[in-house]
Scaffold this motif. Structure first.
Motif, PDB file in Angstrom:
ATOM      1  N   ALA A 196       0.944  -1.180  -0.007  1.00  0.00           N
ATOM      2  CA  ALA A 196      -0.122  -0.159   0.117  1.00  0.00           C
ATOM      3  C   ALA A 196       0.995   1.128  -0.051  1.00  0.00           C
ATOM      4  O   ALA A 196       1.818   1.402   0.987  1.00  0.00           O
ATOM      5  N   VAL A 197       0.739   2.169  -0.925  1.00  0.00           N
ATOM      6  CA  VAL A 197       1.531   3.176  -1.260  1.00  0.00           C
ATOM      7  C   VAL A 197       0.817   4.380  -1.102  1.00  0.00           C
ATOM      8  O   VAL A 197      -0.167   4.667  -1.680  1.00  0.00           O
ATOM      9  N   GLU A 198       1.301   5.512  -0.267  1.00  0.00           N
ATOM     10  CA  GLU A 198       0.798   6.612  -0.118  1.00  0.00           C
ATOM     11  C   GLU A 198       1.709   7.976  -0.364  1.00  0.00           C
ATOM     12  O   GLU A 198       2.538   7.832   0.459  1.00  0.00           O
ATOM     13  N   ASP A 199       1.426   8.804  -1.295  1.00  0.00           N
ATOM     14  CA  ASP A 199       2.327   9.897  -1.733  1.00  0.00           C
ATOM     15  C   ASP A 199       3.795   9.373  -1.809  1.00  0.00           C
ATOM     16  O   ASP A 199       4.837   9.918  -1.299  1.00  0.00           O
ATOM     17  N   GLY A 200       4.082   7.927  -2.438  1.00  0.00           N
ATOM     18  CA  GLY A 200       5.291   7.552  -2.877  1.00  0.00           C
ATOM     19  C   GLY A 200       5.786   6.786  -1.815  1.00  0.00           C
ATOM     20  O   GLY A 200       6.963   6.251  -1.844  1.00  0.00           O
ATOM     21  N   GLU A 201       5.132   6.831  -0.547  1.00  0.00           N
ATOM     22  CA  GLU A 201       5.838   6.114   0.599  1.00  0.00           C
ATOM     23  C   GLU A 201       4.815   4.699   0.869  1.00  0.00           C
ATOM     24  O   GLU A 201       3.800   4.624   0.951  1.00  0.00           O
ATOM     25  N   VAL A 202       5.739   3.634   1.040  1.00  0.00           N
ATOM     26  CA  VAL A 202       5.165   2.461   1.440  1.00  0.00           C
ATOM     27  C   VAL A 202       4.641   2.690   2.733  1.00  0.00           C
ATOM     28  O   VAL A 202       5.292   2.559   3.643  1.00  0.00           O
ATOM     29  N   VAL A 203       3.291   2.289   3.082  1.00  0.00           N
ATOM     30  CA  VAL A 203       2.749   2.474   4.392  1.00  0.00           C
ATOM     31  C   VAL A 203       2.281   1.185   4.943  1.00  0.00           C
ATOM     32  O   VAL A 203       1.603   1.202   5.983  1.00  0.00           O
ATOM     33  N   GLY A 204       2.000   0.086   4.198  1.00  0.00           N
ATOM     34  CA  GLY A 204       1.702  -1.220   4.629  1.00  0.00           C
ATOM     35  C   GLY A 204       1.916  -2.261   3.553  1.00  0.00           C
ATOM     36  O   GLY A 204       1.981  -1.907   2.301  1.00  0.00           O
ATOM     37  N   HIS A 205       2.133  -3.283   3.965  1.00  0.00           N
ATOM     38  CA  HIS A 205       2.336  -4.602   2.962  1.00  0.00           C
ATOM     39  C   HIS A 205       1.680  -5.917   3.573  1.00  0.00           C
ATOM     40  O   HIS A 205       1.447  -6.092   4.769  1.00  0.00           O
ATOM     41  N   ILE A 206       1.582  -6.821   2.618  1.00  0.00           N
ATOM     42  CA  ILE A 206       1.445  -8.304   3.082  1.00  0.00           C
ATOM     43  C   ILE A 206       2.411  -9.058   2.187  1.00  0.00           C
ATOM     44  O   ILE A 206       2.916  -8.840   1.112  1.00  0.00           O
ATOM     45  N   VAL A 207       3.155  -9.608   3.013  1.00  0.00           N
ATOM     46  CA  VAL A 207       4.338 -10.617   2.458  1.00  0.00           C
ATOM     47  C   VAL A 207       3.628 -11.795   2.059  1.00  0.00           C
ATOM     48  O   VAL A 207       2.828 -12.766   3.248  1.00  0.00           O
ATOM     49  N   TYR A 208       3.827 -12.528   0.926  1.00  0.00           N
ATOM     50  CA  TYR A 208       3.277 -13.773   0.580  1.00  0.00           C
ATOM     51  C   TYR A 208       4.303 -14.751  -0.235  1.00  0.00           C
ATOM     52  O   TYR A 208       5.389 -13.988  -0.690  1.00  0.00           O
ATOM     53  N   PHE A 209       4.022 -15.897  -0.373  1.00  0.00           N
ATOM     54  CA  PHE A 209       4.921 -16.824  -1.433  1.00  0.00           C
ATOM     55  C   PHE A 209       3.624 -17.380  -2.243  1.00  0.00           C
ATOM     56  O   PHE A 209       2.675 -17.410  -2.118  1.00  0.00           O
ATOM     57  N   THR A 210       4.247 -18.207  -3.372  1.00  0.00           N
ATOM     58  CA  THR A 210       3.146 -18.890  -4.341  1.00  0.00           C
ATOM     59  C   THR A 210       3.239 -20.386  -4.073  1.00  0.00           C
ATOM     60  O   THR A 210       4.728 -20.753  -3.475  1.00  0.00           O
ATOM     61  N   LEU A 211       2.354 -21.149  -4.268  1.00  0.00           N
ATOM     62  CA  LEU A 211       2.343 -22.545  -4.348  1.00  0.00           C
ATOM     63  C   LEU A 211       1.908 -22.823  -5.842  1.00  0.00           C
ATOM     64  O   LEU A 211       1.078 -22.216  -6.377  1.00  0.00           O
ATOM     65  N   ASP A 212       2.426 -24.021  -6.163  1.00  0.00           N
ATOM     66  CA  ASP A 212       1.950 -24.586  -7.588  1.00  0.00           C
ATOM     67  C   ASP A 212       1.248 -25.781  -7.109  1.00  0.00           C
ATOM     68  O   ASP A 212       0.339 -26.225  -7.949  1.00  0.00           O
ATOM     69  N   VAL A 213       1.649 -26.758  -6.152  1.00  0.00           N
ATOM     70  CA  VAL A 213       0.958 -27.967  -5.826  1.00  0.00           C
ATOM     71  C   VAL A 213       0.533 -27.818  -4.458  1.00  0.00           C
ATOM     72  O   VAL A 213       1.154 -27.378  -3.669  1.00  0.00           O
ATOM     73  N   PRO A 214      -0.951 -28.267  -4.105  1.00  0.00           N
ATOM     74  CA  PRO A 214      -1.568 -29.277  -4.820  1.00  0.00           C
ATOM     75  C   PRO A 214      -2.477 -28.106  -6.043  1.00  0.00           C
ATOM     76  O   PRO A 214      -3.222 -28.704  -6.852  1.00  0.00           O
ATOM     77  N   GLN A 215      -2.360 -26.813  -5.902  1.00  0.00           N
ATOM     78  CA  GLN A 215      -2.845 -25.902  -6.815  1.00  0.00           C
ATOM     79  C   GLN A 215      -2.259 -24.654  -6.766  1.00  0.00           C
ATOM     80  O   GLN A 215      -1.653 -24.323  -5.670  1.00  0.00           O
ATOM     81  N   ALA A 216      -2.451 -23.935  -7.789  1.00  0.00           N
ATOM     82  CA  ALA A 216      -1.760 -22.485  -7.642  1.00  0.00           C
ATOM     83  C   ALA A 216      -2.405 -21.894  -6.768  1.00  0.00           C
ATOM     84  O   ALA A 216      -3.611 -21.721  -6.697  1.00  0.00           O
ATOM     85  N   ALA A 217      -1.527 -21.313  -5.919  1.00  0.00           N
ATOM     86  CA  ALA A 217      -2.168 -20.282  -4.677  1.00  0.00           C
ATOM     87  C   ALA A 217      -1.201 -19.269  -4.298  1.00  0.00           C
ATOM     88  O   ALA A 217       0.029 -19.108  -4.653  1.00  0.00           O
ATOM     89  N   LEU A 218      -1.702 -18.390  -3.784  1.00  0.00           N
ATOM     90  CA  LEU A 218      -1.037 -17.100  -3.174  1.00  0.00           C
ATOM     91  C   LEU A 218      -1.039 -17.446  -1.567  1.00  0.00           C
ATOM     92  O   LEU A 218      -2.185 -17.834  -1.101  1.00  0.00           O
TER      93      LEU A 218
END
Length: 114
Positions: free
Chosen positions: A17-39
């Motif tokens: 989440a960016v406000e006026d060019g500054e990152v003010v929040g975030h969610i860190v995630y990874f991806t999976l392929d198996v058993p199905q494609a997912a965040l």
């Protein structure tokens, strides 16, 4: 939440989440392929100066929206995203037990994903 832009930095595994060019929040995630494609969101954070503005909720909503647009599942491990999904079942389809186990297995095998 005017003035907030949310951008997906897939190569870094972060929704920001960016406000006026500054990152003010975030969610860190990874991806999976198996058993199905997912965040797999593992951590949500909003800067203390920006708490209470709905930024974390907007990030969670956008994570599920991205997944829906791309035909991906979401296997939330982040406690905030789990709670948000419980409050918004119309936007957040539940992950299968198999998918959640696969996400937890990946974290156990590679703690850097956490």
């Amino acid at each position: 939440m005017s003035g907030i832009e949310i951008r997906d930095e897939r190569d870094r595994g972060v929704l920001e989440a960016v406000e006026d060019g500054e990152v003010v929040g975030h969610i860190v995630y990874f991806t999976l392929d198996v058993p199905q494609a997912a965040l797999v969101p593992v951590h949500t954070e909003v800067g203390s100066a920006h708490e209470g503005k709905g930024i974390a909720g907007a990030l969670a909503a956008e994570l599920y929206a991205v997944a829906a647009r791309e035909g991906l599942a979401v296997a939330p491990l982040c406690p905030y995203v789990v709670a948000w999904a419980g409050r918004h079942p119309e936007q957040a389809p539940p992950a299968s037990d198999e998918l959640l186990r696969a996400a937890l297995d990946k974290v156990a095998k590679d703690p850097s994903t956490w």
